[in-house]
Design a protein around this motif. Structure first.
Motif, PDB file in Angstrom:
ATOM      1  N   GLY A 186       0.826  -1.190   0.000  1.00 19.20           N
ATOM      2  CA  GLY A 186       0.000   0.000   0.000  1.00 19.20           C
ATOM      3  C   GLY A 186       0.859   1.239   0.000  1.00 19.20           C
ATOM      4  O   GLY A 186       2.057   1.193  -0.273  1.00 19.20           O
ATOM      5  N   SER A 187       0.246   2.373   0.314  1.00 16.74           N
ATOM      6  CA  SER A 187       0.939   3.650   0.270  1.00 16.74           C
ATOM      7  C   SER A 187       1.193   4.170   1.676  1.00 16.74           C
ATOM      8  O   SER A 187       0.278   4.211   2.500  1.00 16.74           O
ATOM      9  CB  SER A 187       0.110   4.668  -0.524  1.00 16.74           C
ATOM     10  N   LEU A 188       2.424   4.577   1.931  1.00 12.49           N
ATOM     11  CA  LEU A 188       2.811   5.076   3.241  1.00 12.49           C
ATOM     12  C   LEU A 188       3.564   6.382   3.094  1.00 12.49           C
ATOM     13  O   LEU A 188       4.321   6.581   2.142  1.00 12.49           O
ATOM     14  CB  LEU A 188       3.698   4.059   3.969  1.00 12.49           C
ATOM     15  N   VAL A 189       3.352   7.279   4.051  1.00 13.34           N
ATOM     16  CA  VAL A 189       4.055   8.555   4.093  1.00 13.34           C
ATOM     17  C   VAL A 189       4.911   8.591   5.344  1.00 13.34           C
ATOM     18  O   VAL A 189       4.425   8.323   6.443  1.00 13.34           O
ATOM     19  CB  VAL A 189       3.066   9.740   4.107  1.00 13.34           C
ATOM     20  N   PHE A 190       6.187   8.930   5.173  1.00 12.20           N
ATOM     21  CA  PHE A 190       7.118   8.996   6.293  1.00 12.20           C
ATOM     22  C   PHE A 190       7.535  10.445   6.513  1.00 12.20           C
ATOM     23  O   PHE A 190       8.185  11.043   5.656  1.00 12.20           O
ATOM     24  CB  PHE A 190       8.362   8.136   6.017  1.00 12.20           C
ATOM     25  N   GLU A 191       7.140  10.999   7.649  1.00  8.91           N
ATOM     26  CA  GLU A 191       7.591  12.330   8.022  1.00  8.91           C
ATOM     27  C   GLU A 191       9.008  12.227   8.596  1.00  8.91           C
ATOM     28  O   GLU A 191       9.534  11.138   8.814  1.00  8.91           O
ATOM     29  CB  GLU A 191       6.636  12.942   9.049  1.00  8.91           C
ATOM     30  N   ASN A 192       9.616  13.358   8.859  1.00  9.35           N
ATOM     31  CA  ASN A 192      11.006  13.366   9.332  1.00  9.35           C
ATOM     32  C   ASN A 192      11.179  12.549  10.609  1.00  9.35           C
ATOM     33  O   ASN A 192      12.137  11.792  10.753  1.00  9.35           O
ATOM     34  CB  ASN A 192      11.472  14.803   9.575  1.00  9.35           C
ATOM     35  N   ARG A 193      10.251  12.677  11.551  1.00 10.07           N
ATOM     36  CA  ARG A 193      10.369  11.928  12.809  1.00 10.07           C
ATOM     37  C   ARG A 193      10.269  10.416  12.565  1.00 10.07           C
ATOM     38  O   ARG A 193      10.895   9.626  13.272  1.00 10.07           O
ATOM     39  CB  ARG A 193       9.294  12.373  13.800  1.00 10.07           C
ATOM     40  N   ASP A 194       9.473  10.013  11.556  1.00  9.93           N
ATOM     41  CA  ASP A 194       9.361   8.595  11.220  1.00  9.93           C
ATOM     42  C   ASP A 194      10.668   8.062  10.638  1.00  9.93           C
ATOM     43  O   ASP A 194      11.094   6.952  10.954  1.00  9.93           O
ATOM     44  CB  ASP A 194       8.232   8.371  10.205  1.00  9.93           C
ATOM     45  N   ILE A 195      11.288   8.865   9.801  1.00  8.35           N
ATOM     46  CA  ILE A 195      12.564   8.465   9.193  1.00  8.35           C
ATOM     47  C   ILE A 195      13.631   8.327  10.273  1.00  8.35           C
ATOM     48  O   ILE A 195      14.413   7.371  10.282  1.00  8.35           O
ATOM     49  CB  ILE A 195      12.990   9.483   8.125  1.00  8.35           C
ATOM     50  N   ARG A 196      13.659   9.284  11.200  1.00  5.56           N
ATOM     51  CA  ARG A 196      14.616   9.208  12.300  1.00  5.56           C
ATOM     52  C   ARG A 196      14.396   7.948  13.136  1.00  5.56           C
ATOM     53  O   ARG A 196      15.352   7.292  13.546  1.00  5.56           O
ATOM     54  CB  ARG A 196      14.500  10.450  13.188  1.00  5.56           C
ATOM     55  N   ALA A 197      13.147   7.619  13.382  1.00  8.07           N
ATOM     56  CA  ALA A 197      12.845   6.415  14.161  1.00  8.07           C
ATOM     57  C   ALA A 197      13.354   5.164  13.453  1.00  8.07           C
ATOM     58  O   ALA A 197      13.852   4.235  14.090  1.00  8.07           O
ATOM     59  CB  ALA A 197      11.341   6.309  14.401  1.00  8.07           C
ATOM     60  N   MET A 198      13.260   5.152  12.142  1.00 10.19           N
ATOM     61  CA  MET A 198      13.738   4.005  11.374  1.00 10.19           C
ATOM     62  C   MET A 198      15.247   3.854  11.473  1.00 10.19           C
ATOM     63  O   MET A 198      15.761   2.756  11.704  1.00 10.19           O
ATOM     64  CB  MET A 198      13.336   4.153   9.912  1.00 10.19           C
ATOM     65  N   VAL A 199      15.973   4.947  11.289  1.00  7.16           N
ATOM     66  CA  VAL A 199      17.429   4.848  11.267  1.00  7.16           C
ATOM     67  C   VAL A 199      18.017   4.641  12.652  1.00  7.16           C
ATOM     68  O   VAL A 199      19.152   4.189  12.786  1.00  7.16           O
ATOM     69  CB  VAL A 199      18.069   6.086  10.605  1.00  7.16           C
ATOM     70  N   GLU A 200      17.243   4.978  13.681  1.00  2.00           N
ATOM     71  CA  GLU A 200      17.724   4.770  15.046  1.00  2.00           C
ATOM     72  C   GLU A 200      17.374   3.393  15.585  1.00  2.00           C
ATOM     73  O   GLU A 200      17.840   2.998  16.650  1.00  2.00           O
ATOM     74  CB  GLU A 200      17.145   5.850  15.963  1.00  2.00           C
ATOM     75  N   SER A 201      16.551   2.645  14.839  1.00  2.00           N
ATOM     76  CA  SER A 201      16.207   1.285  15.230  1.00  2.00           C
ATOM     77  C   SER A 201      17.254   0.330  14.685  1.00  2.00           C
ATOM     78  O   SER A 201      18.076   0.713  13.850  1.00  2.00           O
ATOM     79  CB  SER A 201      14.824   0.916  14.692  1.00  2.00           C
ATOM     80  N   PRO A 202      17.279  -0.946  15.137  1.00  2.00           N
ATOM     81  CA  PRO A 202      18.267  -1.901  14.634  1.00  2.00           C
ATOM     82  C   PRO A 202      18.203  -2.033  13.129  1.00  2.00           C
ATOM     83  O   PRO A 202      17.130  -1.945  12.530  1.00  2.00           O
ATOM     84  CB  PRO A 202      17.867  -3.212  15.326  1.00  2.00           C
ATOM     85  N   ARG A 203      19.365  -2.234  12.495  1.00  2.68           N
ATOM     86  CA  ARG A 203      19.426  -2.414  11.052  1.00  2.68           C
ATOM     87  C   ARG A 203      18.667  -3.664  10.657  1.00  2.68           C
ATOM     88  O   ARG A 203      18.579  -4.632  11.417  1.00  2.68           O
ATOM     89  CB  ARG A 203      20.887  -2.543  10.602  1.00  2.68           C
TER      90      ARG A 203
END
Length: 246
Positions: free
Chosen positions: A209-226
């Motif tokens: 489906g379609s998802l939108v990632f705001e800046n805080r969402d992107i930060r949460a992704m990169v700060e989580s385990p690879r």
């Protein structure tokens, strides 16, 4: 996971350059097709470079982008460096035209789009950048791709030294450590943003489906385990459907 074929536009830019490097090093990605107006100066056994000058007409790319699994679209320009008409052409028209050809040539492909914070799909924003990014987003969501991932970063920290496009960017780079400490959800490193875009793009999901990632969402992704450490973070855990954001 099966080996994937990806196409990238904007690989000569800041975020696109990091995305390309990450793709070429990623074991899941078998082939990368980079489309641009000039040579990248990169040599890699996975990489196919395709030169294309007129992105207002991408018909000639139909064969080249056939059978792709996904696209990472980072093509764009800075607001203050071009006139309004050219900004709209690059931001909206080029995106829509390439998406049209990709949809015809690779109907099952995922489309990941580098948008920007404040993008407004209603077209009511006073900022041209926000209106045009929103217009491009809206068109992509209606294009029929099985999955569209939209990334809306705020200030993108260049990481590597560069010639800044204007004084505002120069100032932000100079005060970045303080700005990051005061407003952590308003900044993202260029390399982190690129990695997040690629990781989300290549992740296989049953509920496409379609998802939108705001800046805080992107930060949460990169700060989580690879993904290699945890099997992959679920994009839906740190993002929302576009319909929920209107």
């Amino acid at each position: 996971m099966n080996q994937m074929r990806l196409v990238i536009l904007g690989a000569s830019g800041m975020v696109g350059g990091y995305a390309l490097r990450y793709m070429l090093d990623h074991p899941t990605i078998e082939r990368v097709t980079a489309i641009g107006r000039r040579k990248l100066g990169v040599s890699h056994p996975k990489l196919d470079e395709v030169l294309h000058q007129d992105f207002s007409d991408c018909s000639a790319l139909a064969r080249v982008i056939s059978g792709q699994d996904a696209c990472v679209f980072c093509l764009g320009t800075y607001t203050a460096t071009v006139r309004d008409a050219e900004l709209r052409t690059i931001t909206v028209d080029y995106t829509i035209e390439f998406a049209r050809i990709l949809r015809e040539s690779s109907p099952d492909a995922t489309f990941s789009f580098l948008s920007g914070a404040g993008a407004d799909q209603t077209g009511r924003s006073r900022m041209a950048f926000a209106r045009y990014k929103g217009e491009a987003e809206k068109a992509l969501l209606a294009a029929g791709f099985p999955s569209v991932y939209i990334f809306r970063p705020a200030y993108i920290y260049p990481v590597e030294p560069r010639k800044e496009p204007n004084f505002s960017y120069l100032l932000l780079r100079m005060i970045y450590p303080v700005f990051r400490a005061l407003f952590p959800n308003q900044v993202i490193r260029a390399d982190d943003l690129a990695r997040a875009m690629v990781d989300v793009t290549i992740q296989k999901r049953e509920d496409r489906g379609s998802l939108v990632f705001e800046n805080r969402d992107i930060r949460a992704m990169v700060e989580s385990p690879r993904p290699s450490e945890s099997g992959g973070a679920d994009p839906a855990a740190s993002s929302r459907l576009d319909g929920e954001k209107q």
